[in-house]
Design an enzyme around this catalytic site. Structure first.
Site, short mmCIF file in Angstrom:
data_model
loop_
_atom_site.label_atom_id
_atom_site.label_comp_id
_atom_site.label_asym_id
_atom_site.label_seq_id
_atom_site.Cartn_x
_atom_site.Cartn_y
_atom_site.Cartn_z
N ASN A 1 -1.59 -9.31 12.49
CA ASN A 1 -2.94 -8.90 12.85
C ASN A 1 -3.80 -10.14 12.99
OD1 ASN A 1 -1.99 -6.38 12.36
ND2 ASN A 1 -3.48 -5.86 10.78
N ASP B 1 2.00 0.27 2.03
CA ASP B 1 0.53 0.18 2.03
C ASP B 1 0.11 -0.26 0.63
OD1 ASP B 1 -2.24 0.70 1.82
OD2 ASP B 1 -2.09 1.99 3.59
N PHE C 1 -10.77 -2.58 2.48
CA PHE C 1 -11.55 -2.87 3.67
C PHE C 1 -11.15 -1.92 4.78
CE2 PHE C 1 -14.12 -6.72 3.38
CZ PHE C 1 -13.85 -7.07 2.08
N LYS D 1 -6.54 6.64 0.85
CA LYS D 1 -5.92 5.57 0.08
C LYS D 1 -6.13 5.72 -1.42
CE LYS D 1 -5.51 2.48 3.79
NZ LYS D 1 -4.55 1.44 4.15
O1 C5P Z 1 -5.02 1.33 6.97
P1 C5P Z 1 -5.77 0.10 7.23
O2 C5P Z 1 -4.92 -1.10 7.54
O3 C5P Z 1 -6.90 0.20 8.21
O4 C5P Z 1 -6.50 -0.18 5.83
C1 C5P Z 1 -7.19 -1.34 5.56
C2 C5P Z 1 -7.20 -1.61 4.10
O5 C5P Z 1 -5.92 -1.36 3.53
C3 C5P Z 1 -7.47 -3.06 3.80
O6 C5P Z 1 -8.11 -3.13 2.54
C4 C5P Z 1 -6.08 -3.66 3.73
O7 C5P Z 1 -6.04 -4.84 2.96
C5 C5P Z 1 -5.29 -2.55 3.10
N1 C5P Z 1 -3.90 -2.46 3.51
C6 C5P Z 1 -2.90 -2.75 2.61
N2 C5P Z 1 -1.60 -2.63 2.98
C7 C5P Z 1 -1.26 -2.21 4.21
C8 C5P Z 1 -2.27 -1.90 5.13
C9 C5P Z 1 -3.58 -2.05 4.76
O8 C5P Z 1 -3.22 -3.15 1.48
N3 C5P Z 1 0.02 -2.08 4.52
#
Ligand code: C5P
Length: 422
Positions: free
Chosen positions: A224, A321, A340, A358
């Site tokens: 990303n 996640d 975030f 989450k």
């Molecule tokens: O689902 P999304 O990527 O939009 O969510 C963003 C949040 O989830 C951020 O805080 C990011 O650090 C966290 N995240 C995570 N592990 C992932 C995807 C996102 O900790 N695999």
């Protein structure tokens, strides 16, 4: 630091080459800098480079000042909120400890009524020498503050204590010194180069930051976009409030802050493991831009195009996640979990949905459409979303967002709701 006035005395050590960077950082924070360069310092940096960066004259000669006006050096030493000596050589420290005033730098240091912060820089043997240590003890007794020195490889090829702190570390110590604005002549136990206590002292916070890189083959990856600027600023702000910070970072553009424990990872799986290893924690801030998918079978050798037009057949698997995992109820769950949500559409609605999905406590939501300039920029505009409502923060620097968030975290962990008091 807006409006703070720093008198910056630059001594004669190789570390003087880092001073232009310190001036740049101070100027960026809104401080004004008056450089004073010793003759030895002028062997390493020029008055012109310091005055250009400071946008102020660089003083070098005692007698120039006295010619201008009888009290030139007295005025100069007092027209500051803080006097910083960087690099402070063994010789300069010895002359300070002895109260000498035989050049502009030492005269200013003797004449000032303002707090003084020194950043020593010298060879490890000079630093550990009994004479230097005696001088340090005397200066500490006199109320002089110290930042560093750090340990590491030296310009002379030896290794050990004596390296000047990095500009970011000195900047931090300046911020602390300005915030405290204690009088001179502190009792020795009160003299510290970094804050030993703060509203988050005794607290441990895990912060994730930067992108993750998911390998396709040894030379290619998917990731990303993320500079890591917001995560680094959050770690620094938590550290400033006294927290112990475990900073788990992917390959980011922005360097990790000083004074935090840095755990470097590449992939989402490694990031999850590093976060798990860092627990338990009082709070977790998941600011990393974790790749949602990884390639199922990364190739051991570089994939070659064969001219046939055949395209690589990439299969993806979902990554763990980390935010959802750390938010699960259980003995290891931090008391406060912040995530975030970088969104391009329906920011608030998506953030609310994410908070619920989450299971974290707060979400900092931001609009990252290219037109906002937030991605990779210095500023951020966020909305803090929690179960009981949301709060839109005005657009501000990522550093300010970090400070505000760190204050909220401190307020929450210390037992109040952490909402604005105004
Ligand atoms: O689902 P999304 O990527 O939009 O969510 C963003 C949040 O989830 C951020 O805080 C990011 O650090 C966290 N995240 C995570 N592990 C992932 C995807 C996102 O900790 N695999």
């Amino acid at each position: 630091m807006q409006g703070s006035r720093i008198l910056l005395i630059v001594g004669g050590g190789i570390a003087a080459i880092k001073i232009p960077e310190l001036i740049r950082l101070l100027r960026r924070e809104g401080a004004s800098v008056t450089p004073v360069l010793t003759p030895a310092g002028a062997q390493f940096v020029t008055p012109l480079s310091l005055s250009s960066l400071a946008e102020a004259p660089c003083h070098t000669e005692l007698f120039d000042l006295t010619r201008e006006s009888e009290m030139g050096h007295i005025q100069l030493s007092r027209a500051a909120d803080l006097v910083v000596v960087a690099p402070a050589t063994a010789n300069l420290l010895a002359r300070m400890a002895g109260g000498l005033a035989d050049d502009l730098a030492t005269t200013l240091l003797l004449a000032t009524d303002k707090p003084v912060l020194v950043a020593p820089a010298m060879n490890v043997r000079m630093w550990t020498h009994a004479a230097t240590q005696r001088n340090i003890a005397q200066l500490q007794k006199d109320g002089i503050r110290f930042v560093g020195p750090d340990e590491g490889e030296m310009a002379c090829g030896e290794f050990g204590a004596g390296r000047m702190s990095e500009p970011e570390g000195i900047l931090h110590a300046i911020r602390v010194a300005l915030g405290q604005s204690r009088p001179l002549r502190l009792p020795p136990e009160a003299v510290v180069s970094l804050p030993s206590r703060g509203v988050l002292s005794d607290r441990h916070v895990v912060v994730t930051s930067g992108p993750t890189h998911e390998p396709i083959d040894p030379v290619r990856y998917i990731a990303n976009r993320s500079s890591g600027a917001q995560g680094a600023a959050i770690a620094a702000a938590l550290r400033d409030l006294g927290a112990r910070v475990s900073f788990v970072t992917g390959p980011a553009e922005v360097a990790p802050p000083e004074g935090v424990e840095v755990i470097r990872v590449e992939t989402a799986q490694q990031m999850r493991e590093a976060v798990e290893a860092a627990l338990p924690a009082d709070a977790a801030v998941m600011a990393a831009a974790v790749a949602d998918w990884r390639v199922r079978d990364p190739q051991a050798s570089k994939m070659k195009k064969d001219g046939s037009g055949r395209q690589p057949d990439l299969q993806f698997v979902e990554n763990p996640d980390i935010l959802a995992w750390i938010s699960q109820p259980g003995p290891q769950r931090p008391g406060l979990v912040v995530g975030f949500a970088a969104e391009t559409d329906d920011v608030l609605a998506n953030a609310r949905a994410k908070l619920a999905r989450k299971g974290c406590d707060w979400i900092l939501a931001n609009d990252v459409r290219p037109a906002t300039g937030i991605m990779g920029g210095q500023e951020n505009a966020v909305t803090l979303v929690r179960a009981d409502g949301s709060e839109e923060w005005p657009r501000m620097s990522k550093r300010e967002v970090a400070r505000k968030l760190a204050e909220r975290i401190a307020a929450s962990l210390n037992g109040n709701a952490g909402k604005d008091s105004e």
